[in-house]
Design a protein around this motif. Structure first.
Motif, PDB file in Angstrom:
ATOM      1  N   ASN A 151      11.130  -2.680  -2.662  1.00  0.00           N
ATOM      2  CA  ASN A 151      11.787  -1.375  -2.749  1.00  0.00           C
ATOM      3  C   ASN A 151      13.086  -1.534  -3.543  1.00  0.00           C
ATOM      4  OD1 ASN A 151      14.126  -2.003  -1.039  1.00  0.00           O
ATOM      5  ND2 ASN A 151      12.683  -2.033   0.655  1.00  0.00           N
ATOM      6  N   ASP A 162       0.806  -1.226   0.000  1.00  0.00           N
ATOM      7  CA  ASP A 162       0.000   0.000   0.000  1.00  0.00           C
ATOM      8  C   ASP A 162       0.838   1.274   0.000  1.00  0.00           C
ATOM      9  OD1 ASP A 162      -2.476  -1.195  -0.106  1.00  0.00           O
ATOM     10  OD2 ASP A 162      -2.545  -1.516   2.066  1.00  0.00           O
ATOM     11  N   GLU A 163       2.146   1.123   0.209  1.00  0.00           N
ATOM     12  CA  GLU A 163       2.990   2.328   0.246  1.00  0.00           C
ATOM     13  C   GLU A 163       3.043   3.035  -1.118  1.00  0.00           C
ATOM     14  OE1 GLU A 163       5.865  -1.172  -0.510  1.00  0.00           O
ATOM     15  OE2 GLU A 163       4.039  -0.796   0.648  1.00  0.00           O
ATOM     16  N   ASP A 164       2.672   2.326  -2.198  1.00  0.00           N
ATOM     17  CA  ASP A 164       2.660   2.937  -3.540  1.00  0.00           C
ATOM     18  C   ASP A 164       1.505   2.290  -4.301  1.00  0.00           C
ATOM     19  OD1 ASP A 164       3.289   4.327  -5.813  1.00  0.00           O
ATOM     20  OD2 ASP A 164       5.243   3.385  -6.152  1.00  0.00           O
ATOM     21  N   LYS A 165       0.276   2.763  -3.981  1.00  0.00           N
ATOM     22  CA  LYS A 165      -0.944   2.039  -4.375  1.00  0.00           C
ATOM     23  C   LYS A 165      -1.044   1.742  -5.870  1.00  0.00           C
ATOM     24  CE  LYS A 165      -4.405   2.468  -0.785  1.00  0.00           C
ATOM     25  NZ  LYS A 165      -3.509   2.787   0.332  1.00  0.00           N
ATOM     26  N   LYS A 170       0.962  -1.401  -6.643  1.00  0.00           N
ATOM     27  CA  LYS A 170       0.793  -2.538  -5.746  1.00  0.00           C
ATOM     28  C   LYS A 170       0.932  -3.853  -6.533  1.00  0.00           C
ATOM     29  CE  LYS A 170      -2.257  -3.814  -1.948  1.00  0.00           C
ATOM     30  NZ  LYS A 170      -3.429  -3.451  -1.165  1.00  0.00           N
TER      31      LYS A 170
END
Length: 311
Positions: free
Chosen positions: A263, A169-172, A175
């Motif tokens: 990441n 969810d950090e980069d929807k 995802k």
């Protein structure tokens, strides 16, 4: 209430190991992006469906888009951490960058099926891209690198593979996608085999035969295991999912190193720890026997993203 359906990941990103692999590196022709987007969607879907068709041979694969090509292909939006390969050099240790526009990674337990599918994929791409590099990987003994040591022992297992390799969810928008770093390492095996076994074990940080990791106190600071097992500032392990395999012929052989991660930082920190070492300059002595010939950075989006952006 979270009722969103998780975007579908490309199955090759987190797949378990296989016997064979084919790696295809492409550069796109000029100005083909509007045709290439639907073409990529077709190929990604084709790879996805073949996983069912060839389930008995554990076929899987993924397509990834190069960091330097992403903005040309997908204009709307970019993965938050997608950046060019972090080239590094120190002393005689070199981690060069050699970027490509597209990376197709397919694996299977039957080599003939892979050969067939690689040809099909190249035909689907016809007129849009140029095949710049191709390598074929294979499982060596019981999951060993050509140095004779078991490879990927530290890899996350089971569902944890998804947690490590897939964006959350950090980069929807991205995802279920994955940051991919690829390096082709050529080993100097004749130099390596001249080392006594104990010296090899000290360089790796594990025993060769039964793959037992050295106790922390016995692990040289220059051992491979010591250099790549990093923790973040909170003390959590900085993990990657390795999808590496040995490649090559008698003339040139080594490891196709492939890192998949949610990441891009974990890989970059590991590479820095290998090449530059710690604050005392303790670098990875395995690099005295293995040379990185390439380094490329990609992102493997979810199937849903590729589909959505195909128009």
């Amino acid at each position: 209430m979270e009722n969103q359906v998780m975007p579908r990941e490309q199955l090759g990103v987190c797949a378990e190991g296989n016997l064979h692999s084919v790696y295809l590196m492409f550069n796109a022709n000029d100005g083909v992006e509007s045709q290439l987007r639907p073409c990529l969607a077709n190929i990604a879907q084709y790879i996805y469906e073949l996983s069912d068709q060839y389930a008995d041979t554990a076929f899987n694969g993924f397509i990834a888009v190069g960091a330097n090509y992403w903005d040309s292909l997908y204009l709307s939006n970019r993965p938050a951490e997608l950046k060019p390969f972090p080239a590094m050099t120190a002393g005689n240790r070199d981690a060069p960058a050699l970027e490509y526009d597209l990376f197709v990674h397919i694996r299977c337990d039957r080599f003939d099926i892979l050969h067939l599918i690689a040809n099909e994929i190249c035909q689907m791409f016809e007129g849009l891209v140029e095949l710049v590099d191709e390598e074929r990987g294979f499982r060596f003994m019981d999951n060993r690198d050509l140095t004779g040591f078991v490879d990927g022992t530290e890899n996350p297992k089971g569902r944890h593979r998804q947690e490590v390799a897939l964006v959350g969810d950090e980069d929807k928008d991205f995802k279920s996608g994955s940051y991919v770093h690829v390096q082709k390492f050529a080993h100097n095996l004749s130099k390596w085999h001249r080392l006594p076994q104990k010296k090899q074990e000290d360089i790796i940080g594990r025993t060769k035969q039964d793959n037992i990791e050295y106790a922390a106190a016995d692990k040289p600071l220059t051992s491979h295991v010591k250099r790549v097992n990093l923790k973040d500032l909170q003390g959590n392990p900085m993990e990657i999912l390795r999808q590496s395999m040995p490649y090559g012929t008698v003339k040139e052989q080594g490891l196709m190193f492939i890192s998949n991660c949610r990441n891009s930082d974990n890989f970059e920190q590991m590479l820095n720890s290998m090449v530059h070492g710690d604050e005392h300059g303790n670098h990875d002595h395995l690099l005295h026997f293995s040379q990185a010939l390439t380094g490329a950075s990609f992102f493997a989006p979810s199937l849903d993203f590729i589909e959505r952006e195909s128009h």
